[in-house]
Design an enzyme around this catalytic site. Sequence first.
Site, short mmCIF file in Angstrom:
data_model
loop_
_atom_site.label_atom_id
_atom_site.label_comp_id
_atom_site.label_asym_id
_atom_site.label_seq_id
_atom_site.Cartn_x
_atom_site.Cartn_y
_atom_site.Cartn_z
N ARG A 287 0.86 -1.18 0.00
CA ARG A 287 0.00 0.00 0.00
C ARG A 287 0.90 1.23 0.00
O ARG A 287 1.38 1.67 1.04
CB ARG A 287 -0.90 0.00 1.24
CG ARG A 287 -2.10 0.93 1.15
CD ARG A 287 -2.72 1.17 2.50
NE ARG A 287 -1.87 2.05 3.30
CZ ARG A 287 -1.76 1.98 4.63
NH1 ARG A 287 -2.40 1.08 5.32
NH2 ARG A 287 -0.97 2.83 5.27
N HIS A 291 -3.21 5.10 4.40
CA HIS A 291 -4.43 4.28 4.43
C HIS A 291 -5.60 5.05 3.82
O HIS A 291 -6.32 4.54 2.97
CB HIS A 291 -4.75 3.88 5.87
CG HIS A 291 -6.09 3.27 6.03
ND1 HIS A 291 -6.38 2.02 5.55
CD2 HIS A 291 -7.24 3.75 6.56
CE1 HIS A 291 -7.65 1.75 5.80
NE2 HIS A 291 -8.19 2.78 6.40
N TYR A 300 4.05 5.48 11.53
CA TYR A 300 4.26 4.06 11.77
C TYR A 300 5.16 3.34 10.75
O TYR A 300 5.36 2.14 10.85
CB TYR A 300 2.92 3.33 11.87
CG TYR A 300 1.98 3.53 10.67
CD1 TYR A 300 2.11 2.74 9.53
CD2 TYR A 300 0.98 4.48 10.70
CE1 TYR A 300 1.25 2.92 8.45
CE2 TYR A 300 0.13 4.68 9.63
CZ TYR A 300 0.26 3.89 8.51
OH TYR A 300 -0.57 4.07 7.44
#
Lengths: 403, 325
Positions: A287, A291, A300
């Site tokens: 990805r 998100h 993160y």
Amino acid sequence: MAKLLNVENPTNTIRKDTLELDFVGEHALSIPTFKMLDDNGELYKGAQKSSMDKETAIRIYETMRFIRVFDERMLAAQRQGRVSFYMQCLGEEAAVTGSAAALEDKDMIFAQYREQAALAYRGFKLEQFMHQMFSNEKDFGKGRQMPIHYGSKELNYSTISSPLGTQIPQAAGYAYGQKLKGDGACTICYFGEGAASEGDFHAGLNMAAVHNSPTLFFARNNGYAISTPASEQFKGDGIAVRATGYGMKAIRVDGFDALAVYEAVKMAREYSVKNNAPVLIESIAYRLAAHSSSDDPTGYREKEEEETFRDNCPVERFRKYMVKQGWLDEAEDEKVKEQIKVQVLDALKVAEKVAKPALEEIVTDVYEEVPAHLQKQYEQLKAHILKYPESYPATASRIGESK
Amino acid sequence: MAKMNMLQAINSALAIAMEENENACIFGEDVGAFGGVFRATSGLQEKFGKDRVFNTPLVEQGILGFANGLAAQGTLAIPEIQFADYIFPAFDQIVNETAKFRFRSGNEFNVGNMVIRTPYGGGIHGGLYHSQSPEAYFAHTPGLKLVFPRNAYQAKGLLAASLESNDPVIFFEPKRLYRASVGEVPEGKYTIPLGKAEIVQQGEDVTLLAWGAQVEMLEKAAEMAEKDGISCEVIDLRTVAPWDVETVTASVIKTGRLVVSQEAPLTGGFASEIAATVQEECFLHLESPIERVCGLDTPYPLAHEKEYMADHLKVYEAIKRSVNY
Ligand SMILES: Cc1ncc(C[n+]2csc(CCOP(=O)(O)OP(=O)(O)O)c2C)c(N)n1
């Protein structure tokens, strides 16, 4: 004892006995990743021959090119405050488009939310994407859901639901109905590796396997579920191996490789429809984007990690392949990209001016017919809004103009 | 005292509980290093380690099943459900297990050591799956305490009390106010008792009752009504189950009128339960029918969110109806 062994075991699990006391290892079963195209858009040495014709390849490429430009523009529009929320397909264009291309139009699609490319491949129009995102009166969903919750009956694309994983057993049921009807169609169901942890995943696969339902479970393993890396999502060798536990076939494929995804899903579709059996397909990609527009991945993961995968760009890889085939003119390609940008902006400007759905849509579709209590609530609401028109500007001026 | 928003107040209550209780565990989707999608658990993994503050796989039923086992073992379990809309996959574990552990075992076992935290409610343009207020489903289940803070100060004190409670608590956090509600909050520990409503504002003519984010709507409406010469008593219920019948009925006996408001749809909502009880307890004192101001009996819409909400104007109209009956 010896005699018993010849009796079919009703638990349907014991196949072999052993006198050797030993565990089976955590990774006793590990599934290889099927690939065809390398980063330069060349077939790997010894790769299987592609069955993809020029027309399909062009349509795949055009879809990926569109979705990439579209995603980029829409994220920018979100940053400008014009769209309230957005989610990109970035990094998974090949997985989603390649799989959609391997299906027939009559096959059903149950998606999670990051599969706009599959819908685009099916022919969902730019304006239709926009109307949904602006929750206006032309949105098929009548402005009830957040942006990116598309759906189209005509294109066999079930409307997205936010609760994760709920579409997985539904797909199994839908496909079972298709089987009973005998129309030779199947259902594909997309979900992330995160959603594959939900109880619905296990329920859905088991139902499909036991009831011989022609369902293609397409796990998009992109490494993250919001901030949670796959390593904190599951142990074991990914999602594909779970198929064995349910007694169904599985295949794992390089999700950056549109050609490989296409071949894998085509084979899975053929098998599934012919044998009335589910197949689990796992696409391994990354990805590349956040998100969603509300997320900040710097909290993160390292930029370097993202950069490593950026070089693996699935669109670029396929573009190189297309050029090598002589199916794409590079100068023309650049021109078209610019044109798409303009088209997207134009469509956005149109959609953001389209009126919101009429107020009465607030009570329709809850039931087939508006029941008395909802009709009453609607009348009370109307009267209330007319009392305070300046507080409900989007609807007040339009009350009375509707039927 | 320090200026804190509701997220910081919650974070502070959690940090104190983790310090006091060396086995307490915080877990859920994205709560680890990232601190949760709303950042309520920011910095806690750093402080208390990965064994006690951790990300779980994406499975609400697993999170709550795990929490049930962990709490039954005696550890303080603080699971987070990322949005209250996604508590339903865990419904069976909560309703059939969490709520009934003590009763079914004759108190051989219980899961009183549990606080389920979850952001709820609308006003954030989330449409039908990021806006729900599901308290009524749980209020129908004996054995659960349901707690709703209305601001940062309340959030810290009520959460601290929930963490000390020996009954399982679902702590519903109004996400619309997470950053919007800022106030003076003590840095040290304090608790606000569960099961006690608070009279936020004294008044004579009509009692206004709500919980969580909805209290703000009452306050705004009361201000409007005051300009009309109507004096409102505003009560924050704070704990929806078991609820403080005494404070509410005493107020209604004084004012003779009740307007109760909730974000959730009207039918079968907790406001209906309150109306029934007050009608029974205060029948001869009531000057007008009890008014319920609620969401519509439809799923939560996106485009018509403003129209859908039980906002201050709807409460204000209800106050006038009640007073002019
Ligand atoms: C039942 C449920 N729980 C939580 C959420 C919140 N949520 C939305 S997306 C997401 C992560 C999904 O990750 P994954 O399935 O891996 O898909 P990806 O976003 O990586 O494509 C979460 C936790 C939700 N929508 N539904």
